[in-house]
Design a protein around this motif. Structure first.
Motif, PDB file in Angstrom:
ATOM      1  N   LEU A  22       0.827  -1.207   0.000  1.00 17.37           N
ATOM      2  CA  LEU A  22       0.000   0.000   0.000  1.00 17.37           C
ATOM      3  C   LEU A  22       0.863   1.259   0.000  1.00 17.37           C
ATOM      4  N   ALA A  23       1.998   1.207   0.712  1.00 13.72           N
ATOM      5  CA  ALA A  23       2.913   2.348   0.684  1.00 13.72           C
ATOM      6  C   ALA A  23       3.436   2.587  -0.723  1.00 13.72           C
TER       7      ALA A  23
ATOM      8  N   LEU B  21       3.244  16.851   9.757  1.00 10.84           N
ATOM      9  CA  LEU B  21       3.683  15.549  10.264  1.00 10.84           C
ATOM     10  C   LEU B  21       2.631  14.925  11.166  1.00 10.84           C
ATOM     11  N   VAL B  22       2.021  15.744  12.043  1.00 11.25           N
ATOM     12  CA  VAL B  22       0.997  15.236  12.954  1.00 11.25           C
ATOM     13  C   VAL B  22      -0.221  14.728  12.183  1.00 11.25           C
ATOM     14  N   LEU B  23      -0.681  15.506  11.209  1.00  7.99           N
ATOM     15  CA  LEU B  23      -1.832  15.092  10.416  1.00  7.99           C
ATOM     16  C   LEU B  23      -1.510  13.845   9.601  1.00  7.99           C
ATOM     17  N   GLY B  24      -0.303  13.795   9.034  1.00  7.02           N
ATOM     18  CA  GLY B  24       0.086  12.634   8.246  1.00  7.02           C
ATOM     19  C   GLY B  24       0.186  11.378   9.085  1.00  7.02           C
ATOM     20  N   LEU B  25       0.833  11.479  10.241  1.00  9.28           N
ATOM     21  CA  LEU B  25       0.930  10.321  11.131  1.00  9.28           C
ATOM     22  C   LEU B  25      -0.452   9.864  11.586  1.00  9.28           C
TER      23      LEU B  25
ATOM     24  N   GLY C  42      -4.760   5.911  11.312  1.00  5.47           N
ATOM     25  CA  GLY C  42      -6.134   5.544  10.982  1.00  5.47           C
ATOM     26  C   GLY C  42      -6.192   4.420   9.960  1.00  5.47           C
ATOM     27  N   PHE C  43      -5.384   4.536   8.898  1.00  3.23           N
ATOM     28  CA  PHE C  43      -5.337   3.474   7.895  1.00  3.23           C
ATOM     29  C   PHE C  43      -4.763   2.192   8.496  1.00  3.23           C
ATOM     30  N   GLY C  44      -3.816   2.333   9.426  1.00  2.95           N
ATOM     31  CA  GLY C  44      -3.264   1.168  10.092  1.00  2.95           C
ATOM     32  C   GLY C  44      -4.308   0.445  10.927  1.00  2.95           C
TER      33      GLY C  44
ATOM     34  N   GLY D 211       3.127   5.827   9.451  1.00  7.54           N
ATOM     35  CA  GLY D 211       2.045   5.438  10.357  1.00  7.54           C
ATOM     36  C   GLY D 211       1.290   4.204   9.912  1.00  7.54           C
ATOM     37  N   GLU D 212       1.130   4.003   8.584  1.00  8.60           N
ATOM     38  CA  GLU D 212       0.315   2.886   8.109  1.00  8.60           C
ATOM     39  C   GLU D 212       1.115   1.617   7.847  1.00  8.60           C
ATOM     40  N   THR D 213       2.442   1.665   8.036  1.00 15.15           N
ATOM     41  CA  THR D 213       3.248   0.477   7.750  1.00 15.15           C
ATOM     42  C   THR D 213       3.897  -0.126   8.993  1.00 15.15           C
ATOM     43  N   ILE D 214       4.639   0.667   9.748  1.00 18.88           N
ATOM     44  CA  ILE D 214       5.466   0.111  10.816  1.00 18.88           C
ATOM     45  C   ILE D 214       4.628  -0.464  11.949  1.00 18.88           C
ATOM     46  N   GLY D 215       3.677   0.326  12.485  1.00 12.81           N
ATOM     47  CA  GLY D 215       2.862  -0.139  13.603  1.00 12.81           C
ATOM     48  C   GLY D 215       2.053  -1.385  13.273  1.00 12.81           C
ATOM     49  N   PRO D 216       1.262  -1.370  12.190  1.00  7.58           N
ATOM     50  CA  PRO D 216       0.496  -2.568  11.847  1.00  7.58           C
ATOM     51  C   PRO D 216       1.372  -3.792  11.588  1.00  7.58           C
ATOM     52  N   ALA D 217       2.547  -3.593  10.972  1.00  5.29           N
ATOM     53  CA  ALA D 217       3.444  -4.721  10.719  1.00  5.29           C
ATOM     54  C   ALA D 217       3.887  -5.364  12.033  1.00  5.29           C
ATOM     55  N   LEU D 218       4.234  -4.534  13.018  1.00  2.00           N
ATOM     56  CA  LEU D 218       4.651  -5.061  14.315  1.00  2.00           C
ATOM     57  C   LEU D 218       3.509  -5.798  15.014  1.00  2.00           C
TER      58      LEU D 218
END
Length: 284
Positions: free
Chosen positions: A75-76, A156-160, A165-167, A223-230
């Motif tokens: 998705l990234a 950065l805050v809005l993007g994260l 949210g997508f995560g 935000g949508e890759t690292i957290g959900p992957a972990l």
């Protein structure tokens, strides 16, 4: 993986359409909810939403058979789609470095495709479902208050927040184990999916219209890759093929790094550039 890449194509194309529509909606007033309502009057934004809906269906299919880390990296890679497909439309040009970044994204996805194992068999705990709901509500509150943020950290805050949210959506799809109406109504993950997706769109619309969108897009990718992957690896049992964990980690890092290098293509052109492009298309 075909479904994951199909989702990336849909999301990447939708980003161009929504970015132009968000800029054309103008700053106006009334906060982030009013901004979203103005954007919804733009046909490009509605077309982008339709592509997002199709991409979401592809995403669900991918998350039902692939580990979250593989789907998240794919998705990234939608930024590579935005760069290649959207740059000519918007009158932008890819530099040699950016073409290299597109190649890096493709190489990373190829490594992930080779190394990805079966989806984890762990169903996930009720505590994790409630955590996802809490995060989704938090991102919705951030989206409603986003217009009050200021300074260099705004993008950065809005993007994260959008990425988180997508995560939440990615993880929640895995936490829904039954589509029966009664089960859905009592599953916090179902509400987390809806609220998290809505909050992500609200935050992304605000980021596309205001502030440094390049920074916001980079934050969204993280935000949508690292957290959900972990979460997928630690709590949902996602694994790699035997002996190829190193290749999966390398492929994930390479794909995300390439996407970050293409973050500027999450940004819409200035309003006058978009108008010039539209005029040129009309003359043709």
């Amino acid at each position: 993986m075909v479904c994951a890449l199909g989702a990336a194509v849909c999301f990447g194309t939708a980003t161009v359409l929504q970015a132009v529509a968000a800029r054309q909606a103008g700053p106006g007033g009334g906060g982030e909810a009013a901004l979203l309502l103005r954007a919804l009057r733009q046909w490009r934004y509605l077309a982008g939403l339709a592509l997002d809906g199709l991409g979401f269906l592809f995403q669900i299919a991918a998350l039902r058979s692939l580990p979250i880390y593989a789907v998240g990296a794919a998705l990234a890679a939608s930024l590579a789609v935005t760069a290649v497909a959207g740059a000519p439309l918007l009158g932008a040009r890819l530099s040699g470095v950016e073409w290299g970044a597109v190649g890096v994204v493709c190489a990373g996805l190829a490594m992930l495709g080779l190394a990805s194992g079966p989806q984890g068999g762990t169903a996930g705990s009720d505590a994790l479902r409630w955590v996802m709901l809490a995060v989704a509500v938090g991102m919705l509150l951030l989206g409603l208050a986003g217009g009050r943020l200021s300074g260099r950290t705004r993008g950065l805050v809005l993007g994260l927040g959008s990425g988180f949210g997508f995560g939440v959506v990615e993880v929640s799809v895995r936490l829904i184990d039954s589509l029966a109406p009664g089960a859905l109504l009592t599953n916090p993950a179902a509400y987390a999916l809806l609220i998290g997706g809505g909050a992500a769109f609200l935050l992304l619309t605000s980021a596309l219209q205001r502030g440094s969108v390049t920074t916001a897009t980079a934050g969204m990718v993280i935000g949508e890759t690292i957290g959900p992957a972990l979460i997928g690896v630690v709590w949902l049992g996602d694994r790699t093929r035997e002996g190829l964990a190193w290749l999966a980690v390398l492929g994930f890092a390479v794909a995300v790094a390439g996407a970050l290098a293409l973050a500027r293509f999450g940004e819409a052109p200035a309003a006058d550039t978009a108008e010039d492009a539209g005029a040129a298309s009309a003359q043709e």
